[in-house]
Motif scaffolding. Structure first.
Motif, mmCIF file in Angstrom:
data_model
loop_
_atom_site.group_PDB
_atom_site.id
_atom_site.type_symbol
_atom_site.label_atom_id
_atom_site.label_comp_id
_atom_site.label_asym_id
_atom_site.label_seq_id
_atom_site.Cartn_x
_atom_site.Cartn_y
_atom_site.Cartn_z
ATOM 1 N N LEU A 1 10.187 0.595 -3.077
ATOM 2 C CA LEU A 1 10.066 0.285 -1.655
ATOM 3 C C LEU A 1 10.789 -1.029 -1.414
ATOM 4 O O LEU A 1 10.465 -2.037 -2.046
ATOM 5 C CB LEU A 1 8.599 0.134 -1.259
ATOM 6 N N GLU A 2 11.784 -1.017 -0.513
ATOM 7 C CA GLU A 2 12.454 -2.245 -0.124
ATOM 8 C C GLU A 2 12.118 -2.529 1.333
ATOM 9 O O GLU A 2 12.254 -1.661 2.188
ATOM 10 C CB GLU A 2 13.978 -2.149 -0.295
ATOM 11 N N LEU A 3 11.691 -3.751 1.588
ATOM 12 C CA LEU A 3 11.406 -4.182 2.952
ATOM 13 C C LEU A 3 12.246 -5.425 3.233
ATOM 14 O O LEU A 3 12.217 -6.386 2.453
ATOM 15 C CB LEU A 3 9.922 -4.485 3.116
ATOM 16 N N THR A 4 13.002 -5.389 4.329
ATOM 17 C CA THR A 4 13.923 -6.484 4.630
ATOM 18 C C THR A 4 13.423 -7.328 5.793
ATOM 19 O O THR A 4 12.451 -6.980 6.468
ATOM 20 C CB THR A 4 15.314 -5.917 4.981
ATOM 21 N N ASN A 5 14.112 -8.442 6.020
ATOM 22 C CA ASN A 5 13.834 -9.332 7.135
ATOM 23 C C ASN A 5 12.341 -9.655 7.234
ATOM 24 O O ASN A 5 11.711 -9.484 8.278
ATOM 25 C CB ASN A 5 14.344 -8.716 8.441
ATOM 26 N N LEU A 6 11.799 -10.125 6.122
ATOM 27 C CA LEU A 6 10.359 -10.362 6.022
ATOM 28 C C LEU A 6 9.893 -11.473 6.953
ATOM 29 O O LEU A 6 10.594 -12.474 7.172
ATOM 30 C CB LEU A 6 9.990 -10.725 4.579
ATOM 31 N N THR A 7 8.683 -11.295 7.487
ATOM 32 C CA THR A 7 8.000 -12.346 8.242
ATOM 33 C C THR A 7 6.616 -12.530 7.626
ATOM 34 O O THR A 7 6.185 -11.744 6.771
ATOM 35 C CB THR A 7 7.842 -11.978 9.728
ATOM 36 N N SER A 8 5.907 -13.534 8.097
ATOM 37 C CA SER A 8 4.564 -13.798 7.569
ATOM 38 C C SER A 8 3.639 -12.602 7.779
ATOM 39 O O SER A 8 2.681 -12.409 7.024
ATOM 40 C CB SER A 8 3.986 -15.047 8.223
ATOM 41 N N GLU A 9 3.920 -11.806 8.767
ATOM 42 C CA GLU A 9 3.082 -10.625 9.037
ATOM 43 C C GLU A 9 3.260 -9.525 7.996
ATOM 44 O O GLU A 9 2.500 -8.555 7.984
ATOM 45 C CB GLU A 9 3.371 -10.090 10.442
ATOM 46 N N ASP A 10 4.257 -9.657 7.138
ATOM 47 C CA ASP A 10 4.446 -8.704 6.056
ATOM 48 C C ASP A 10 3.653 -9.084 4.810
ATOM 49 O O ASP A 10 3.653 -8.340 3.824
ATOM 50 C CB ASP A 10 5.928 -8.579 5.709
ATOM 51 N N THR A 11 2.994 -10.239 4.838
ATOM 52 C CA THR A 11 2.137 -10.636 3.720
ATOM 53 C C THR A 11 1.002 -9.627 3.585
ATOM 54 O O THR A 11 0.215 -9.430 4.510
ATOM 55 C CB THR A 11 1.569 -12.041 3.944
ATOM 56 N N ALA A 12 0.942 -8.972 2.434
ATOM 57 C CA ALA A 12 -0.016 -7.887 2.246
ATOM 58 C C ALA A 12 0.017 -7.417 0.796
ATOM 59 O O ALA A 12 0.938 -7.759 0.044
ATOM 60 C CB ALA A 12 0.322 -6.703 3.158
ATOM 61 N N VAL A 13 -0.969 -6.626 0.446
ATOM 62 C CA VAL A 13 -0.913 -5.874 -0.811
ATOM 63 C C VAL A 13 -0.292 -4.525 -0.481
ATOM 64 O O VAL A 13 -0.734 -3.833 0.442
ATOM 65 C CB VAL A 13 -2.315 -5.682 -1.422
ATOM 66 N N TYR A 14 0.732 -4.172 -1.237
ATOM 67 C CA TYR A 14 1.427 -2.908 -1.035
ATOM 68 C C TYR A 14 1.006 -1.951 -2.151
ATOM 69 O O TYR A 14 1.088 -2.282 -3.336
ATOM 70 C CB TYR A 14 2.942 -3.130 -1.043
ATOM 71 N N TYR A 15 0.538 -0.766 -1.748
ATOM 72 C CA TYR A 15 0.097 0.248 -2.704
ATOM 73 C C TYR A 15 1.047 1.445 -2.662
ATOM 74 O O TYR A 15 1.455 1.870 -1.575
ATOM 75 C CB TYR A 15 -1.292 0.769 -2.351
ATOM 76 N N CYS A 16 1.356 1.997 -3.826
ATOM 77 C CA CYS A 16 1.970 3.326 -3.850
ATOM 78 C C CYS A 16 0.848 4.317 -4.112
ATOM 79 O O CYS A 16 -0.151 3.999 -4.781
ATOM 80 C CB CYS A 16 3.072 3.434 -4.902
ATOM 81 N N THR A 17 0.991 5.496 -3.559
ATOM 82 C CA THR A 17 -0.061 6.492 -3.690
ATOM 83 C C THR A 17 0.538 7.882 -3.605
ATOM 84 O O THR A 17 1.454 8.137 -2.825
ATOM 85 C CB THR A 17 -1.165 6.262 -2.629
ATOM 86 N N ARG A 18 0.007 8.787 -4.407
ATOM 87 C CA ARG A 18 0.529 10.143 -4.435
ATOM 88 C C ARG A 18 -0.042 10.957 -3.283
ATOM 89 O O ARG A 18 -1.254 10.971 -3.064
ATOM 90 C CB ARG A 18 0.173 10.811 -5.763
ATOM 91 N N GLY A 19 0.817 11.635 -2.573
ATOM 92 C CA GLY A 19 0.386 12.476 -1.474
ATOM 93 C C GLY A 19 0.225 13.913 -1.931
ATOM 94 O O GLY A 19 1.101 14.471 -2.568
ATOM 95 N N HIS A 20 -0.918 14.492 -1.583
ATOM 96 C CA HIS A 20 -1.222 15.870 -1.975
ATOM 97 C C HIS A 20 -1.343 16.702 -0.713
ATOM 98 O O HIS A 20 -2.194 16.421 0.144
ATOM 99 C CB HIS A 20 -2.525 15.903 -2.775
ATOM 100 N N ARG A 21 -0.526 17.706 -0.591
ATOM 101 C CA ARG A 21 -0.483 18.516 0.613
ATOM 102 C C ARG A 21 -1.071 19.896 0.331
ATOM 103 O O ARG A 21 -0.695 20.548 -0.636
ATOM 104 C CB ARG A 21 0.965 18.660 1.077
ATOM 105 N N VAL A 22 -1.997 20.324 1.168
ATOM 106 C CA VAL A 22 -2.597 21.651 1.024
ATOM 107 C C VAL A 22 -2.446 22.376 2.345
ATOM 108 O O VAL A 22 -2.942 21.918 3.379
ATOM 109 C CB VAL A 22 -4.091 21.553 0.640
#
Lengths: 110, 124
Positions: free
Chosen positions: B80-101
């Protein structure tokens, strides 16, 4: 502001039953199933309930889910101290074409 | 067993870019969606976007023009690339597997496995 609406907090004593509600609209809960995620302090979220009422392997049957129209609920019976944490509802939104979450409900076991 | 292991914490200055990685194991990497969800300090969960099995991507409108999701299938790793960061982008970023049914009266889409999270701090 979250797309799905949850109460910010809930509390109960050990052994009691608590219900957390999640309200949405026709484009999300009204047309897709609802999932619930449990986040214990300092940890990543964990899938607690999926497809409205299904418990993943390892989730105790003290946890149950339901859905009616554009609202869903998570019930926890026989509350235990280790249930203390934050609970999020989530689903797909057909209008936004993405996943939406509730703001989370912080559960306190008194 | 399914595991998603993310890269370490990052500190960036406003205007910079950040790339977070997520290495998958225990399942066929190109069979499932790989989503990114973030959580600002003391706040709720926010969906960032998704990479689909065919390599296509989708993202939340809030990140239009700033987010890029890629993958290395040989290494079973998503980025995941996020550009032009601001203070509002301060966060914990999680990857997660999506399961579709698709079965049942309503479609079902849920996140069944999560990475441990990567703290991204944006500060001058």
């Amino acid at each position: 502001q979250s797309v799905l609406t949850q109460p910010p907090s809930a509390s109960a004593t050990p052994g009691q039953r608590v219900t957390i509600h999640c309200s949405g609209s026709s484009s999300n809960i009204g047309s897709n199933t609802v999932n619930w995620y449990q986040q214990l302090p300092g940890t990543a979220p964990r899938l607690l309930m999926y497809s409205d009422t299904q418990r993943p392997s390892g989730v105790p049957d003290r946890f149950s889910g339901s859905k009616s129209g554009t609202s869903a609920s998570l019930a926890i019976s026989g509350l235990q101290s280790e249930d203390e944490g934050e609970y999020f509802c989530g689903t797909w939104d057909d209008r936004l074409n993405g996943v939406v979450f509730g703001g989370g409900t912080k559960l306190t076991v008194l | 067993q399914v595991q998603l292991v993310q890269s370490g914490a990052e500190v960036k200055k406003p205007g910079a870019s950040v790339t977070v990685s997520c290495k998958a194991s225990g399942y066929s990497f190109t069979t499932y969606d790989l989503n990114w969800v973030r959580q600002a300090p003391g706040k709720g969960l926010e969906w960032v976007g998704c990479m689909y099995p065919n390599g296509g991507t989708g993202h939340a409108q809030n990140f239009e023009g700033r987010v890029t999701m890629t993958r290395n299938t040989a290494m079973s790793t998503a980025y995941l690339e996020l550009t032009n960061l601001t203070s509002e982008d301060t966060a914990v970023y999680y990857c997660t597997r999506g399961h579709r049914v698709a079965a049942g009266m309503f479609p079902s889409y849920y996140f069944d496995f999560w990475g441990q999270g990567t703290l991204v701090t944006v500060s001058s």
